[in-house]
Every structure is written in C-alpha cells, then in structure tokens.
Design a protein around this motif. Sequence first.
Motif, PDB file in Angstrom:
ATOM      1  N   PRO A  91       0.844  -1.199  -0.228  1.00  0.00           N
ATOM      2  CA  PRO A  91       0.125  -0.175  -0.094  1.00  0.00           C
ATOM      3  C   PRO A  91       0.895   1.498   0.060  1.00  0.00           C
ATOM      4  CG  PRO A  91      -0.111  -1.053   2.094  1.00  0.00           C
ATOM      5  CD  PRO A  91       0.869  -1.831   1.366  1.00  0.00           C
ATOM      6  N   GLU A  92       0.446   2.425  -0.655  1.00  0.00           N
ATOM      7  CA  GLU A  92       1.297   3.486  -0.731  1.00  0.00           C
ATOM      8  C   GLU A  92       0.520   4.672  -0.075  1.00  0.00           C
ATOM      9  OE1 GLU A  92       4.127   4.111  -1.810  1.00  0.00           O
ATOM     10  OE2 GLU A  92       4.643   2.217  -2.673  1.00  0.00           O
ATOM     11  N   PRO A  93       1.091   5.394   0.633  1.00  0.00           N
ATOM     12  CA  PRO A  93       0.301   6.553   1.338  1.00  0.00           C
ATOM     13  C   PRO A  93       0.205   7.780   0.504  1.00  0.00           C
ATOM     14  CG  PRO A  93       2.657   6.501   1.916  1.00  0.00           C
ATOM     15  CD  PRO A  93       2.564   5.297   1.018  1.00  0.00           C
ATOM     16  N   GLN A  94      -0.637   8.570   0.747  1.00  0.00           N
ATOM     17  CA  GLN A  94      -0.998   9.848   0.120  1.00  0.00           C
ATOM     18  C   GLN A  94      -0.240  10.991   0.831  1.00  0.00           C
ATOM     19  OE1 GLN A  94      -2.467  10.270  -2.903  1.00  0.00           O
ATOM     20  NE2 GLN A  94      -2.501   8.371  -3.060  1.00  0.00           N
ATOM     21  N   LEU A  95       0.772  11.437   0.510  1.00  0.00           N
ATOM     22  CA  LEU A  95       1.483  12.318   1.366  1.00  0.00           C
ATOM     23  C   LEU A  95       1.180  13.809   0.600  1.00  0.00           C
ATOM     24  CD1 LEU A  95       5.218  10.672   0.965  1.00  0.00           C
ATOM     25  CD2 LEU A  95       3.161  10.281   2.624  1.00  0.00           C
ATOM     26  N   VAL A  96       1.539  14.673   1.711  1.00  0.00           N
ATOM     27  CA  VAL A  96       1.012  16.254   1.639  1.00  0.00           C
ATOM     28  C   VAL A  96       1.975  16.940   0.654  1.00  0.00           C
ATOM     29  CG1 VAL A  96       0.131  16.115   3.963  1.00  0.00           C
ATOM     30  CG2 VAL A  96       2.337  16.713   3.851  1.00  0.00           C
ATOM     31  N   HIS A  97       3.404  16.344   0.528  1.00  0.00           N
ATOM     32  CA  HIS A  97       3.999  17.116  -0.305  1.00  0.00           C
ATOM     33  C   HIS A  97       3.940  16.757  -1.735  1.00  0.00           C
ATOM     34  CE1 HIS A  97       6.827  13.822   0.404  1.00  0.00           C
ATOM     35  NE2 HIS A  97       6.739  14.136   1.805  1.00  0.00           N
ATOM     36  N   ALA A  98       4.544  17.313  -2.746  1.00  0.00           N
ATOM     37  CA  ALA A  98       4.725  16.939  -4.220  1.00  0.00           C
ATOM     38  C   ALA A  98       5.594  16.220  -4.415  1.00  0.00           C
ATOM     39  CB  ALA A  98       4.643  18.163  -5.016  1.00  0.00           C
ATOM     40  N   HIS A  99       6.941  16.097  -3.824  1.00  0.00           N
ATOM     41  CA  HIS A  99       8.133  15.440  -4.275  1.00  0.00           C
ATOM     42  C   HIS A  99       7.896  14.008  -3.683  1.00  0.00           C
ATOM     43  CE1 HIS A  99       9.050  16.777  -0.304  1.00  0.00           C
ATOM     44  NE2 HIS A  99       9.776  15.751  -0.139  1.00  0.00           N
ATOM     45  N   SER A 100       8.442  13.153  -4.746  1.00  0.00           N
ATOM     46  CA  SER A 100       8.158  11.554  -4.146  1.00  0.00           C
ATOM     47  C   SER A 100       9.464  11.240  -3.363  1.00  0.00           C
ATOM     48  CB  SER A 100       8.368  10.898  -5.494  1.00  0.00           C
ATOM     49  OG  SER A 100       9.512  11.041  -6.183  1.00  0.00           O
ATOM     50  N   ILE A 101       9.117  10.312  -2.614  1.00  0.00           N
ATOM     51  CA  ILE A 101      10.090   9.791  -1.506  1.00  0.00           C
ATOM     52  C   ILE A 101       9.838   8.101  -1.519  1.00  0.00           C
ATOM     53  CG2 ILE A 101      10.404  11.706  -0.344  1.00  0.00           C
ATOM     54  CD1 ILE A 101       8.582  10.314   1.881  1.00  0.00           C
ATOM     55  N   SER A 102      10.871   7.288  -1.157  1.00  0.00           N
ATOM     56  CA  SER A 102      10.612   5.937  -0.959  1.00  0.00           C
ATOM     57  C   SER A 102      10.120   5.575   0.256  1.00  0.00           C
ATOM     58  CB  SER A 102      12.164   5.479  -1.101  1.00  0.00           C
ATOM     59  OG  SER A 102      12.130   3.936  -0.926  1.00  0.00           O
ATOM     60  N   CYS A 103       8.912   5.060   0.251  1.00  0.00           N
ATOM     61  CA  CYS A 103       8.284   4.676   1.586  1.00  0.00           C
ATOM     62  C   CYS A 103       8.549   3.557   2.156  1.00  0.00           C
ATOM     63  CB  CYS A 103       6.661   4.569   1.074  1.00  0.00           C
ATOM     64  SG  CYS A 103       6.316   6.315   0.450  1.00  0.00           S
ATOM     65  N   TYR A 104       9.414   2.533   1.614  1.00  0.00           N
ATOM     66  CA  TYR A 104       9.613   1.318   2.173  1.00  0.00           C
ATOM     67  C   TYR A 104      11.010   1.186   1.949  1.00  0.00           C
ATOM     68  CZ  TYR A 104       4.664   0.246   2.019  1.00  0.00           C
ATOM     69  OH  TYR A 104       3.176   0.212   2.497  1.00  0.00           O
ATOM     70  N   HIS A 105      11.639   0.146   2.811  1.00  0.00           N
ATOM     71  CA  HIS A 105      13.222  -0.318   2.637  1.00  0.00           C
ATOM     72  C   HIS A 105      13.362  -0.959   1.454  1.00  0.00           C
ATOM     73  CE1 HIS A 105      13.605   1.590   6.679  1.00  0.00           C
ATOM     74  NE2 HIS A 105      12.610   0.923   7.132  1.00  0.00           N
ATOM     75  N   ASP A 106      14.580  -1.065   0.941  1.00  0.00           N
ATOM     76  CA  ASP A 106      14.679  -1.731  -0.220  1.00  0.00           C
ATOM     77  C   ASP A 106      15.895  -2.681   0.184  1.00  0.00           C
ATOM     78  OD1 ASP A 106      17.006  -0.156  -0.154  1.00  0.00           O
ATOM     79  OD2 ASP A 106      16.442   1.083  -2.116  1.00  0.00           O
ATOM     80  N   ALA A 107      16.297  -3.430  -0.759  1.00  0.00           N
ATOM     81  CA  ALA A 107      17.283  -4.659  -0.612  1.00  0.00           C
ATOM     82  C   ALA A 107      18.644  -3.980  -0.141  1.00  0.00           C
ATOM     83  CB  ALA A 107      17.352  -5.451  -2.044  1.00  0.00           C
ATOM     84  N   ALA A 108      19.063  -2.754  -0.774  1.00  0.00           N
ATOM     85  CA  ALA A 108      20.328  -2.239  -0.369  1.00  0.00           C
ATOM     86  C   ALA A 108      20.342  -1.798   1.096  1.00  0.00           C
ATOM     87  CB  ALA A 108      20.594  -0.885  -1.228  1.00  0.00           C
ATOM     88  N   TRP A 109      19.216  -1.024   1.342  1.00  0.00           N
ATOM     89  CA  TRP A 109      18.986  -0.734   3.079  1.00  0.00           C
ATOM     90  C   TRP A 109      19.106  -1.994   3.668  1.00  0.00           C
ATOM     91  CZ3 TRP A 109      15.889  -2.671   6.573  1.00  0.00           C
ATOM     92  CH2 TRP A 109      16.080  -1.737   7.892  1.00  0.00           C
TER      93      TRP A 109
END
Length: 223
Positions: free
Chosen positions: A95-113
């Motif tokens: 699931p993806e959240p609806q964020l208040v700002h316009a720029h995109s960010i990574s919401c979950y941790h990935d394999a590199a993290w």
Amino acid sequence: KGSIMRPICFAHDPRAGQYCPKGIGCAKEHFDTRLEEFARRFDDARDCWDKKLARHSGGKRGSRRSSVHDPRSVHIGKDVTGDEVLALDATLKLPEPQLVHAHSISCYHDAAWHKRALKANMISTGAYIGRTCLWGSTPRLRLYRSMKPQEMLRFGDALGRHVGATLERLGLPAVCCIEKPLLDGFATGLAQTNFTPLVILAVNGGDAPLERQLQDRMVAHLP
C-alpha cells in the motif's frame, strides 16, 4: 563565509564496524551512524546515490516511482553473524500513502538498505527492523509526518491488511514494528486478515501515549 556542505563518506559506517581508512584526512563528511538521526541521513543519502547509479547504468529516463521495492520471496538465509534469518519479501502489492508534499520519496526499505542493516553491530531501530521477516513491509520511520490524520488511519488500515495477508502466507509468528500514529488504523486492518500470532513493537510518533482503549481493542481482536 557560509558553511560548505560536504558529501557523505559511504566508506564510514561505525554501526557496521566500518571506518574510513583516510580518517580525518578524508574530504567527505563522516557520520556517526550509531546515532539514529545520522543513520537515517546516511541511509537516505546512500539510497539516493544507489538509485542515481542504477539510472546511469540502465541508460533509461522515465518517471520516478514513489517507492523502489525489489520482488522477493520467502527464504531462509544467514546474516553477517552467521545466524539464520527468515527473509520474507512480499510479492503482494504494498500500500502507498498519500503524502502532503509533491516530491516523491521512497516509502519502504529496499534490498540495499536491508543489506546495510544486517551489518549493524549496535542496537538501533533500523538494525532491529532489518532482522525481522517483515522488514520489506515496514514503512520508513517518520513517514507519518508527511500524512494528514485521516490518511494515517487509511494507510494504517491498508498496511495492516497487507501485513496480515503476508503473515498468513508465511504461517509463522513474527514481530512487526509500527509507529504509534499509524497503529490505530493498522490494528483495524490487521484484525481483518491475520490469525497468526505476532508481537507488535510500537515506536516513535511523538509524546502521544498508547491509549488504554486501543490496547484493549488490540488484545481483544488480535492473536
């Protein structure tokens, strides 16, 4: 004269026992990643750098995604200490959240993290999350700050349903880390899809207490 911002040295990661061989002679900034704030900034910068390298190596240009998440499966591997780690990378859509700002960010941790988190030798929330089988379904810390209150409930509910379905597929007890502002909706969604025992670790989220009413509801409706 104003201060000059220096790039972060990725060879220096004390939580993983890694220290830059150049020491104080290094032209880059050394972060003490044993502290949570510096660890978060280090991880964010490293993620951005990894994505930049991936874009250059792929030679493709396109729209940015709000979340970079690798396709994964259930398997048992070993972490850097040699201990067995159950790695569950959910193939269900996150699931993806609806964020208040316009720029995109990574919401979950990935394999590199995750790879870096497993190298941590010091106790931290990030190191703990990296060693849970639900790390791939755990939102990045402080993500709730970019949501309105109603979105916290909606996203928490969707996340709870997703985690519940994931646990049912796994069929084993697990520990889940969730920030308190998302916990109300998360508990509601989780109760709809999960019958597998689990431990919920409620962290952060300011000074708001974990209300007794919510605790009672979780005890009554969660396994």
